[in-house]
Design a protein around this motif. Structure first.
Motif, short mmCIF file in Angstrom:
data_model
loop_
_atom_site.label_atom_id
_atom_site.label_comp_id
_atom_site.label_asym_id
_atom_site.label_seq_id
_atom_site.Cartn_x
_atom_site.Cartn_y
_atom_site.Cartn_z
N UNK A 1 0.79 -1.23 0.00
CA UNK A 1 0.00 0.00 0.00
C UNK A 1 0.82 1.27 0.00
N UNK A 2 2.15 1.15 0.22
CA UNK A 2 3.01 2.33 0.22
C UNK A 2 3.71 2.53 -1.12
N UNK A 3 3.48 1.64 -2.08
CA UNK A 3 4.09 1.80 -3.41
C UNK A 3 3.40 2.94 -4.14
N UNK A 4 4.14 3.94 -4.52
CA UNK A 4 3.55 5.10 -5.19
C UNK A 4 4.09 5.34 -6.59
N UNK A 5 5.27 4.78 -6.89
CA UNK A 5 5.88 4.96 -8.21
C UNK A 5 6.55 3.66 -8.63
N UNK A 6 6.50 3.38 -9.94
CA UNK A 6 7.15 2.21 -10.52
C UNK A 6 7.95 2.68 -11.73
N UNK A 7 9.20 2.26 -11.79
CA UNK A 7 10.10 2.63 -12.89
C UNK A 7 10.51 1.36 -13.64
N UNK A 8 10.33 1.36 -14.95
CA UNK A 8 10.66 0.21 -15.78
C UNK A 8 11.86 0.58 -16.66
N UNK A 9 12.93 -0.22 -16.56
CA UNK A 9 14.15 0.10 -17.30
C UNK A 9 14.01 -0.20 -18.78
N UNK B 1 18.85 3.61 -17.31
CA UNK B 1 19.23 3.57 -15.91
C UNK B 1 18.61 4.76 -15.22
N UNK B 2 18.36 4.64 -13.92
CA UNK B 2 17.72 5.71 -13.16
C UNK B 2 18.63 6.16 -12.02
N UNK B 3 18.82 7.46 -11.93
CA UNK B 3 19.57 8.06 -10.83
C UNK B 3 18.59 8.74 -9.89
N UNK B 4 18.48 8.22 -8.68
CA UNK B 4 17.59 8.76 -7.66
C UNK B 4 18.43 9.61 -6.71
N UNK B 5 18.08 10.87 -6.58
CA UNK B 5 18.87 11.79 -5.76
C UNK B 5 17.98 12.45 -4.71
N UNK B 6 18.35 12.28 -3.46
CA UNK B 6 17.66 12.97 -2.38
C UNK B 6 18.22 14.37 -2.24
#
Length: 365
Positions: free
Chosen positions: A54-62, A193-198
């Motif tokens: 229930x906390x999944x809010x985004x999905x990224x497909x490579x 590829x995905x770069x996730x930056x806080x």
């Protein structure tokens, strides 16, 4: 500041009794979860893990190979159960991936007449010509013909490339707390590829100095951390630069899809706190790996070193490489791949290397 990574599937091509196929969950401090890839069986792996659906809010497909996307329609329906009764009637699941993903998900949900208790949207990354193999036109597929929208679908964006010199970047989003950019990596079909930056956090407040200046703890401390000047009753102006330390750099996690060459997105991976890189076959099978658009442990280690990654995690293993155990040939275990990656790093490298297993949980801070 931290993130938790759960490896839901670490196999390549198809699931085995030992491993499920590609799916990785990233959980943030506020409890929200993003998934990266969604191969067959991902919804089962999700239920085995500590990750709350229930906390999944985004999905990224490579990319659109089946071992990275065949689980998506079923998972979206499972999330429908987890999201039942949410107070926010405008709850929205966002899905990001290559051109054609919108058609795939829309048709799957429509043909199965799957209604959802929430809205979803698919944002498509528009590939550039360099991502297509030479024989791309031999199998004509209309990636645009998605048909009418699903009843719970909100039309997403088409995300074009932003070119700077010879670098390609897809800017997916940034909300002030975190941002995601995608880069081109070479495979047998368009892959990303995905770069996730806080976001960076304000530096530490010097409470002792503030007390010396006559400012007791209270709301004005927050104002200084936000970069605002504070004026004391006697007229003294306290500037943030005088009492706030340097900002803390936000974490960066780079998650690559299948690739035989991720160098086009080195600019995005540079300085990663953690880099997830496939290592489908061992170094002695490099030619075969390249033929099928994949990497070996030494190739993964080389990229991690060039990008200055603090931690490299290998995943996406051929079925040949099993977990160590009774009756397993030691030369056909993931431990062999791990040692090859470590051996390939230059002397003195500070990059830490590990190998993922299904349901492994890792904290990056």
């Amino acid at each position: 500041m931290k993130i938790d990574i759960t490896f839901l599937g670490t196999a390549s091509c198809y699931p085995t009794p030992h491993r499920s196929v590609s799916c990785t969950a990233v959980r943030f401090e506020d409890g929200s979860v993003w998934l990266f890839d969604c191969g067959e069986g991902s919804q089962i792996q999700l239920q085995k893990s500590s990750v709350k659906p229930g906390r999944v809010s985004k999905i990224f497909i490579t990319h659109l190979h089946g071992d990275h996307v065949f689980g998506l329609p079923g998972l979206v329906c499972t999330l429908g159960t987890a999201w039942q009764g949410k107070a926010d009637a405008d709850a929205l699941l966002e899905v990001f991936g290559p051109k054609g993903l919108r058609s795939y998900l829309r048709r799957s949900l429509a043909l199965s007449r799957s209604l959802l208790p929430f809205h979803y949207t698919v944002h498509e990354l528009v590939p550039v010509p360099e991502q297509f193999p030479a024989d791309w036109g031999a199998w004509p597929v209309d990636h645009e013909a998605a048909g009418p929208t699903h009843p719970q679908e909100r039309l997403g964006r088409d995300i074009p490339v932003a070119r700077e010199d010879d670098r390609c970047t897809w800017h997916l989003f940034s909300d002030g707390c975190a941002g995601v950019r995608a880069g081109m990596i070479h495979h047998t079909i368009p892959s990303f590829g995905f770069a996730v930056e806080l976001a960076s956090q304000p530096g530490q407040l010097d409470a002792g100095r503030l007390r010396e200046l006559g400012l007791p703890p209270g709301p004005l401390y927050g104002a200084l951390k936000r970069g605002e000047e504070v004026t004391l009753p006697g007229g003294l102006v306290i500037r943030p630069s005088e009492v706030v330390g340097p900002p803390k750099r936000g974490l960066k996690a780079t998650i690559l899809g299948d690739t035989s060459d991720p160098s086009p997105m080195e600019h995005l991976a540079r300085g990663s706190d953690v880099l997830l890189h496939e290592a489908t076959m061992r170094d002695g099978e490099r030619d075969k790996a390249l033929e099928f658009g994949h990497s070996t442990p030494a190739m993964a280690a080389g990229f991690a070193d060039r990008a200055g990654a603090r931690r490299l995690v290998l995943y996406h293993f051929s079925q040949r490489y099993r977990p160590a155990g009774p009756g397993t040939d030691p030369q056909e275990t993931v431990a062999v791949l791990l040692e090859e990656a470590r051996a390939a790093l230059p002397r003195g490298s500070v990059c830490e290397v590990s190998a993922a297993e299904d349901l492994l949980e890792m904290t990056v801070s």
